[in-house]
Design an enzyme around this catalytic site. Structure first.
Site, mmCIF file in Angstrom:
data_model
loop_
_atom_site.group_PDB
_atom_site.id
_atom_site.type_symbol
_atom_site.label_atom_id
_atom_site.label_comp_id
_atom_site.label_asym_id
_atom_site.label_seq_id
_atom_site.Cartn_x
_atom_site.Cartn_y
_atom_site.Cartn_z
ATOM 1 N N ASP A 225 0.832 -1.198 0.000
ATOM 2 C CA ASP A 225 0.000 0.000 0.000
ATOM 3 C C ASP A 225 0.872 1.257 0.000
ATOM 4 O O ASP A 225 1.880 1.327 0.711
ATOM 5 C CB ASP A 225 -0.895 -0.020 1.248
ATOM 6 N N GLU A 276 14.573 -15.436 -0.586
ATOM 7 C CA GLU A 276 15.041 -16.481 0.318
ATOM 8 C C GLU A 276 14.022 -17.609 0.464
ATOM 9 O O GLU A 276 14.377 -18.721 0.849
ATOM 10 C CB GLU A 276 15.322 -15.893 1.708
#
Length: 564
Positions: A225, A276
């Protein structure tokens, strides 16, 4: 305290073999606004249990992923975009166990889950902010927000001339623990949404931890956002008369509160974390930038994966304007190897079935219902155009039902905070947030066992999932058919280019591998050569006996897909 990170990577997807080959490149992502999607406990408010029960519907619709608007613990001053605790579910929506079950069920159905992340500001009920007020001037926690002394002889004036997106000053004055007037704090949106100071390392540390919390929960990505707003210019300089705060900033990133170049260091850190985790986790930027070229900065190979194409959303139903924004969007994304994205509606703008119901140029907000039949016809045509373009598409809940905006909500029912602040964002976002209808009848047309938090129109039942299912002329069945064809046809979804063909004025014709899309944006039928065999049309057409190359009448405000 600003951290200096490595420069962003540059080049195209060809420069990085194997990079940018993920599921998001051509995904169709469905936005769920939880409070208005489905009510699982009958209290009139949508919740996670309601969403979970309706996941099979989304699978049948044919989307690839679900994006959930905020469900975090919040006082709900701005429909959950004022977050008090980023690791907790607001009781109105359920519990963390409900979120875990939803993610599990979605994955079992082959659906990815994207959650909203709100990093520009917190709620004023966030523990950090409450402690900062309670401890008063000198509190170390105040450095995590933008607290400033006021101007004037007694500090009675705001620190600068910025105004809130929701209207009024972007500053609110505090009261010190001893009861005297204190410093001011910055809020680019509502006063209940104080902006974080992203120059403070604790803020960056906290959000890296929040990312890992939800990634460990199994979410497939984040919609970020106000992704363009995290970094403010040093010293928070005055606008010097420009005053009014704009969502889009300036072409060179010169607006001191939006689209500052410093945001990109944050997203390079986040990309490292996302990479990751297994399963191709992604992040999507809600970045209101003045040009598509600046939007492309957010999706360089070592930053975020997608960014919303607000320039496309704001484009009128006119062939020249549409072609231009399509060409510019594809050209801007190609050098960074990112997919273009396409969106027509969301929870902040007038639904496109209403936006296209009037003359061109109404922008993303309108208070007028317009010609509902015309609006729906254009909306259906615009949908097939969007789904034919290379890249990823976003669908806002209810648009597959052809829902219009509810333009006649009574004032006492409205909850949009910008509605109550003068001269702010248009303030009529409630109209696109009315709970969607699932059944022909009932107190909330199948939304839940009780009522609904915003009143639904009397005609809502005729637009319900129940009423439209199985009707080949319905908008719901058009979406189901379009998404099915999109998955099966090799010329749809992926890629980064279209081949434009000559077309009459007001008509768009473009080709992709084994596929042609023809779009008539005018109010009258146009005769063109049939490019191939008809696949799908947004409205009634007579092409059953039309051989490829023979003249075909393309009806007004209609899109037709062809196999070639």
């Amino acid at each position: 305290m600003t951290q200096h990170l490595a420069a962003p990577l540059s080049g195209t997807s060809d420069d990085a073999p194997g990079h940018r080959t993920g599921w998001w490149q051509d995904a169709v992502i469905y936005q769920v606004y939880p409070r208005s999607f489905a009510d699982g406990n009958g209290d009139g408010m949508g919740d996670l249990d309601g969403v979970r029960r309706r996941l099979p519907y989304l699978r049948e619709l044919g989307v690839d992923a679900v994006w959930l608007s905020p469900f975090y613990a919040s006082p709900q001053a701005d429909a959950g975009y004022d977050v008090a605790d980023y690791r907790a579910i607001d009781p109105m929506f359920g519990t963390l166990l409900d979120a875990d079950a939803l993610i599990h069920d979605a994955h079992a159905l082959g659906l990815r889950v994207i959650v909203d992340l709100v990093p520009n500001h917190s709620s004023d009920a966030h523990d950090w902010f409450r402690r900062a007020l309670r401890e008063g001037p000198g509190s170390a926690l105040r450095e995590r927000y933008h607290f400033r002394p006021g101007k004037g002889a007694h500090g009675e004036l705001p620190p600068n001339d910025w105004e809130s997106v929701f209207g009024g000053a972007a500053w609110t004055r505090t009261t010190d623990p001893d009861g005297t007037p204190g410093d001011w704090y910055l809020h680019l949106f509502a006063p209940e949404q104080p902006d974080f100071n992203w120059d403070h390392p604790a803020v960056a540390d906290e959000f890296r931890s929040i990312l890992r919390f939800w990634l460990d929960m199994g979410v497939d990505g984040f919609r970020v956002d106000v992704a363009h707003g995290l970094v403010k210019a040093p010293g928070l300089p005055d606008l010097g008369g420009a005053g009014r705060l704009r969502l889009l900033g300036t072409a060179d990133g010169g607006t001191p509160f939006f689209d500052q170049d410093g945001v990109h260091a944050i997203y390079r850190q986040w990309r490292t974390i996302l990479d990751e985790y297994p399963g191709e986790r992604i992040a999507v930027a809600e970045a209101w930038t003045p040009t598509v070229e600046r939007t492309a900065h957010y999706v360089r190979p070592d930053e975020l994966h997608q960014a919303f194409n607000f320039q496309y959303l704001a484009t009128s139903w006119e062939s020249e304007a549409l072609r231009e924004v399509i060409e510019v969007s594809l050209a801007a994304m190609r050098p960074v190897g990112a997919p273009a994205t396409w969106v027509l509606s969301n929870h902040d703008v007038t639904r496109h079935a209403t936006r296209f119901a009037g003359p061109p140029g109404v922008g993303t907000q309108t208070r007028e219902p317009g010609d509902r039949v015309l609006g729906l016809r254009r909306a259906r045509a615009a949908t097939l155009l969007m789904l034919a373009l290379p890249g990823s598409a976003y669908v806002y809940q209810g648009e597959e039902l052809g829902l219009p905006d509810v333009t006649d909500l009574p004032d006492e029912a409205r909850q949009d905070p910008s509605y109550f602040r003068a001269d702010g964002q248009d303030g009529f976002r409630d109209g696109c947030r009315v709970p969607i209808p699932w059944a022909r009848e009932g107190s909330s047309y199948g939304f839940g066992a009780g009522g609904s938090w915003l009143p639904q129109p009397d005609h809502w039942g005729e637009l319900s999932v129940e009423a439209q299912t199985g009707d080949p002329a319905s908008t719901l069945e058009l979406y189901r058919a379009a998404l099915s064809v999109r998955k099966e046809h090799p010329g749809l979804g992926g890629g980064s280019a279209v081949e434009w063909r000559d077309a009459p004025e007001g008509v768009l014709i473009f080709a992709r591998t084994g596929f042609v899309c023809t779009v008539n944006t005018t109010g009258t039928a146009v005769r063109i050569p049939a490019p191939g065999e008809l696949l799908l049309a947004s409205g009634p057409v007579d092409a059953g006996n039309t051989a490829p190359g023979a003249e075909f009448e393309l009806p007004a405000d209609t899109t037709v897909w062809w196999s070639v």
